[in-house]
Each structure stands twice: as structure tokens, then as C-alpha cells.
Design a protein around this motif. Structure first.
Motif, short mmCIF file in Angstrom:
data_model
loop_
_atom_site.label_atom_id
_atom_site.label_comp_id
_atom_site.label_asym_id
_atom_site.label_seq_id
_atom_site.Cartn_x
_atom_site.Cartn_y
_atom_site.Cartn_z
N TYR A 1 -4.40 1.62 -5.88
CA TYR A 1 -4.83 1.34 -4.43
C TYR A 1 -4.97 2.66 -3.73
O TYR A 1 -5.58 3.10 -2.85
CB TYR A 1 -4.08 0.29 -3.85
N LEU B 1 -3.27 -2.02 7.62
CA LEU B 1 -3.16 -3.00 6.54
C LEU B 1 -3.25 -2.35 5.27
O LEU B 1 -2.58 -2.37 4.26
CB LEU B 1 -3.99 -4.10 6.68
N VAL B 2 -3.92 -1.20 5.33
CA VAL B 2 -4.09 -0.31 4.16
C VAL B 2 -2.83 0.37 3.81
O VAL B 2 -2.40 0.64 2.65
CB VAL B 2 -5.31 0.68 4.34
N GLU C 1 3.60 -1.02 -0.34
CA GLU C 1 4.01 -2.20 -1.26
C GLU C 1 3.70 -1.63 -2.96
O GLU C 1 4.47 -1.86 -3.78
CB GLU C 1 3.11 -3.41 -1.15
N GLU C 2 2.39 -1.06 -3.02
CA GLU C 2 2.12 -0.50 -4.34
C GLU C 2 3.09 0.37 -4.95
O GLU C 2 3.48 0.48 -6.12
CB GLU C 2 0.78 0.02 -4.60
N LYS D 1 0.19 -0.63 4.78
CA LYS D 1 1.25 -1.46 4.17
C LYS D 1 0.83 -1.82 2.55
O LYS D 1 1.99 -1.86 1.98
CB LYS D 1 0.99 -2.87 4.96
N LYS D 2 -0.29 -1.77 2.30
CA LYS D 2 -0.70 -2.40 0.79
C LYS D 2 -0.25 -0.99 -0.07
O LYS D 2 0.28 -1.13 -1.15
CB LYS D 2 -2.07 -2.46 0.76
N GLU E 1 -10.72 -0.91 -1.38
CA GLU E 1 -11.05 -1.82 -2.26
C GLU E 1 -12.45 -1.75 -3.23
O GLU E 1 -12.58 -2.29 -4.17
CB GLU E 1 -11.09 -3.28 -1.63
#
Length: 516
Positions: free
Chosen positions: A371, A337-338, A344-345, A340-341, A435
Motif C-alpha cells: 500500500y 485515511l491513506v 496499519e500496513e 492511517k492505512k 488503490e
């Protein structure tokens, strides 16, 4: 048997009986990870027994003993030490009372291969190195030179190699790739010399691999009695033999590169774009200025000054960057998930269109990848490249923890343990959470260096911090956005028992080109 032999038998039996009783008494009553304090040899047996997992060993002890532990060595070896991960102690040692904790002659002796470079010296020589390096890194054209070298090494080295492995579907050791990348990049930046270790056939370059032998040997010089490793050095055996070979390989690389660069300088054969800014030329100027005064005898010859200066910077640039990237991609593979983020960034902040591969972005654009920056900080928190720092006071001191430290007493600071302290990072301290580095407004959250000492703290704070983030972001973003990475199964992942924590067996992955 003679009378002497008969008299020794009861003594031997008595000693054996006592040690057996001592062992079982401690075994039955022992409830902590702290090593047993044996008669005569102190805690050394427990230390040696856990040498292969030294960072976890330190962590187990320190988390059970309120961040401080007094280690007792053999009575004959001068090995008594204080282990600490106490932020107040670290702030005191590295910042508030900095002048009382210099590198000192003992540190210089253990890191003798680094000569009189910035990591090994104190006082005037250290100030010369730091002032010069800081001035050069703050030069307006330094970042341009850095950016050019990073992308040149990625484009001509990293990408062709990863494409080749992706095409054939064969496993590749990412740690090896990152070590080669860092070595070639920093060599080109400082010496304008490409060692070409980052080629598709992954050639064996003795100098590039020599750095692993250096960090393998140095920690043992701390955890073993001085007489033991000095005997190994005299006999040319064990890790000391490897260190000598590494020293020879490094000198065979760096001295000819310096000589070649000097010839170009004398012939004024410098690239046009480098005329007003050239790291090699500026270090030569600094040497010439300094040798006019009292520092002439301390600096040695020009060749030795340049050798020590560049070796220290290559050592820092190669090992820390490659180590951070290796652990980052392992953590990323465990946290999709990290990943993927981050993708996207990258797409949003760099304004990439559908189907467009990532090929280049500048330093200013890299600062928008917040991120990704948080994910890198989280990696450095859990796996700080330099996991242990050694200090010794010049004068008697009392630490904030109340521990009294005498002159020349060894203090080992475990930065590795600090990232695993609930008191600093909360109950989720073992989780990988980028985060925690991002503010409510979406900016980068800054933590005090005595809490997050991945770049050290105080006057000796790492000068290459910004440079490290620029490199790692460019490499990481290129790989994350353009490739799919899958860990090879059944591989053991654990940190090396060294000052710089590489992965013991590397990081084996399979790659495939990502369909954007």
C-alpha cells in the motif's frame, strides 16, 4: 525633425494600430488557453507571461488540444516546438524510434554542467555508462551497501533532526530535510564521503544547494531564445550567473572528494567489507579498460570522467528522491485515511508490537509494504520529479498523432500533464488513490511506461528505479510510524517552474513524537 524622422512617424503609428487591433481581435475571439500567435514574436509573450506556472500552462493547453500543440516562436529565434503528452507519441519517441531521438549537441549544450555523464551523452559513451552502472547496481552486494547507507543516514541524520524539531515544536521544512538526506546518502554511497549537510544545526553546504540553481536555470535555456541566455551567460547575470556559481561550488566539492578517494585507493585503505565491491574502484577500472581503445579521447582525463559520472548520479539521486518524498508527505497530509492505512500496513507487515517504534527493516521486508508502494506511485503519477523531457529528431519523422517533425525540431513532452489525463486515469485522475496501483490479489499493479513515465521509458529507462523505491519506503515508513505531522497553515504550495518540480516555498510542517 529631418525627413527620415517624419517618415518613421506614420510607420510607428501604423504598427501600433495594427498590433492594438490584433490584440483586441484575439481577446474577443479567444476561447482557449493557447497563447496568442503575435506577428513577429509569435507565442513567446504568452509563454513568458505564464513562465511562473509553466507546468499548469502546458497542462491547460494540452488538455484542450487533444494532447498535442504546435508552439510558434519568434521568427528570428528558431523556437518553434511541439508540446505533447500523447502516449502513442511518447512510446514512439522514447522506445520504437529511439535511435532517431538522441540527446544531441543541443541538449548537451543546455546541460553543459553535467559534462559527459550518462544523462548528457549518446552512442558509445552512453552505452559505456549504462552498461557499467547497470552491472554495478545488479551486483549482489550493491543492495547491502545501499541498505547500510540509507539506514546510517536516517539514524544519524534524519531522526536526530526531526526529534529536535519535535521537542521544540518549531516548524521544519521537510523539502530541505529530504534534499539534505538524498545528497548525503548518495555522496556516501558513491564517494564514501559524508558532506554532513544533514546535521541538527542544518548548516549551509554550498554544493548541496547548488543543485537547485542548476534546475532553475536549465528550463529557462529551453523557453527563452538561445541568444538571450547566452548573452546572460556572457554578461554573468541572472540565472546564468547563479548557474556559474553552482558549477564552481560543485567542482569544489566533487574534485577534492575524488582525489581523497584516489589516495585511499592507492594506499589500499579500503574497508574490509568493501574489498570485493566498491563503486569508486569499479568506475576507475572501467575507465582504464575503455581508454585502451578508441574511447580514450572521448572520456578525457580520469578525474573528469569520475567527476561527470558521479555528478550525474548525484544529480539524479538527490533531486528525484527528495522531490518525490516532499510531494508524498503533502498529499499524505491532505489524505489522513491513506496515512492511517500505511501505518496499519507497517505494523502488520513488519510485525511491530504495541508501543514499539520503527527503527529498521531490510530491503526484502520493504517489498511487503504494498500500500505504501501504491501511495508512492500515486505521488509520482501526479508529481513526476522530472516533469518535462526534451527531444529532437535527427531525421524527418511522422509521429503517431500525424505531426510531421523535421530534423532538430524541439519536442517538449509533459509528463506532469499525463498524470492529469482522464483518458489515461479516469474521471478521478486528480484524486490521490493508492488503490489504483494494487491488484485484486493484493499485489502491485504495473502500468506501461508510456502511460506512467515517471522513470522515463525505452532504453533510457531510469536505472535507479528500484533504488528510489527502497530509499523512499525506508524514509517514509520511519517518519509516518514515529511522528505526527501537521502542515503549517497559510503556506502556498505550488511546483517550481523548473525541469525538476520542487515546491516553490518548501513544505513547512510541525512534528510531534507519536505515541505508539
Amino acid at each position: 525633425m529631418d525627413v527620415l524622422e517624419y517618415s518613421l512617424i506614420p510607420l510607428i503609428v501604423l504598427c501600433f494600430t495594427y498590433l492594438t487591433w490584433y490584440y483586441f481581435r484575439n481577446k474577443w475571439t479567444k476561447s482557449t488557453s493557447a497563447p496568442t500567435n503575435w506577428p513577429l514574436v509569435g507565442m513567446l509573450p504568452g509563454f513568458v507571461h505564464n513562465a511562473h506556472r509553466i507546468h499548469a500552462f502546458f497542462t491547460d493547453i494540452l488538455l484542450e488540444t487533444s494532447s498535442n500543440f504546435e508552439f510558434r516562436g519568434p521568427f528570428f529565434a528558431n523556437m518553434d516546438m511541439l508540446f505533447t503528452c500523447d502516449p502513442a507519441n511518447i512510446h514512439h519517441i522514447l522506445s520504437r524510434n529511439f535511435s532517431n531521438y538522441p540527446k544531441g549537441p543541443e541538449f548537451h549544450e543546455r546541460f553543459d554542467i553535467l559534462g559527459n555523464g550518462i544523462f548528457n551523452v549518446d552512442s558509445e559513451l552512453w552505452e559505456i555508462h549504462r552498461k557499467t552502472t547497470m552491472s554495478l547496481m545488479n551486483h549482489a552486494k550493491f543492495q547491502t551497501l545501499l541498505q547500510r547507507n540509507v539506514w546510517d543516514t536516517i539514524g544519524k541524520g534524519v531522526v536526530p533532526i526531526l526529534d529536535a524539531f519535535a521537542k521544540h515544536g518549531t516548524p521544519v521544512d521537510l523539502q530541505d530535510i529530504f534534499q539534505r538526506f538524498s545528497f548525503d546518502m548518495i555522496s556516501k554511497l558513491l564517494l564514501d564521503h559524508d558532506p554532513k549537510s544533514l546535521s541538527v544545526d542544518l548548516p549551509h553546504v554550498p554544493c548541496e544547494k547548488a543543485f537547485n540553481d542548476i534546475v532553475d536555470a536549465v528550463l529557462y535555456r529551453y523557453v527563452l531564445p538561445e541568444s538571450y541566455w547566452k548573452l546572460q551567460k556572457w554578461l554573468r547575470v541572472g540565472k546564468e550567473k547563479n548557474l556559474m556559481k553552482a558549477w564552481e561550488a560543485i567542482d569544489k566539492f566533487i574534485y577534492p572528494a575524488i582525489s581523497k578517494r584516489q589516495v585511499r585507493l592507492m594506499n589500499n585503505n579500503i574497508k574490509d567489507e568493501d574489498h570485493d565491491f566498491d563503486l569508486f574502484t569499479d568506475y576507475v577500472k572501467v575507465y582504464n579498460q575503455c581508454t585502451k581503445g578508441d574511447n580514450a579521447s572521448k572520456l578525457g582525463s580520469l578525474q573528469d570522467f569520475l567527476r561527470d559520472t558521479f555528478l550525474n548520479l548525484i544529480f539524479a539521486g538527490r533531486d528525484t528522491t527528495s522531490t518525490a518524498l516532499t510531494w508524498f508527505f503533502w498529499l499524505l497530509a491532505k489524505n489522513p485515511l491513506v496515512e492511517k492505512k500505511i501505518r496499519e500496513e507497517i505494523q502488520q507487515q513488519l510485525h511491530l508490537k504495541e508501543g514499539e517504534n520503527l527503527k529498521f527493516f531490510n530491503i526484502e521486508e520493504s517489498r511487503k509494504l504494498v500500500y505504501l508502494h501504491g501511495a508512492l506511485c500515486e505521488t509520482l503519477r501526479l508529481f513526476p520529479p522530472v516533469a518535462i523531457e526534451h527531444k529532437s529528431p535527427v531525421e524527418l519523422d511522422v509521429l503517431p498523432s500525424g505531426h510531421r517533425v523535421i530534423p532538430n525540431m524541439k519536442i517538449l513532452i509533459s509528463f506532469y500533464t499525463m498524470g492529469r489525463m482522464e483518458s489515461l486515469w479516469g474521471k478521478d485522475c486528480l484524486e490521490f488513490k493508492p488503490e489504483r496501483w494494487i491488484t485484486e490479489r493484493g499485489g502491485i499493479k504495473h502500468e506501461p511506461s508510456y502511460k506512467f513515465p515517471a522513470f522515463l521509458a525505452g532504453p533510457r529507462t531510469c536505472l535507479g528505479k528500484e533504488m528510489a523505491f527502497i530509499q523512499t519506503k525506508m524514509v517514509a515508513a520511519t517518519i509516518i510510524y514515529n511522528y505526527q505531522i501537521q502542515l503549517v497553515e497559510a503556506q502556498t504550495i505550488m511546483p517550481t517552474a523548473t525541469v525538476v518540480i520542487r515546491m516553490t516555498n518548501g513544505l513547512k510542517v510541525r512534528l510531534s513524537k507519536r505515541v505508539v
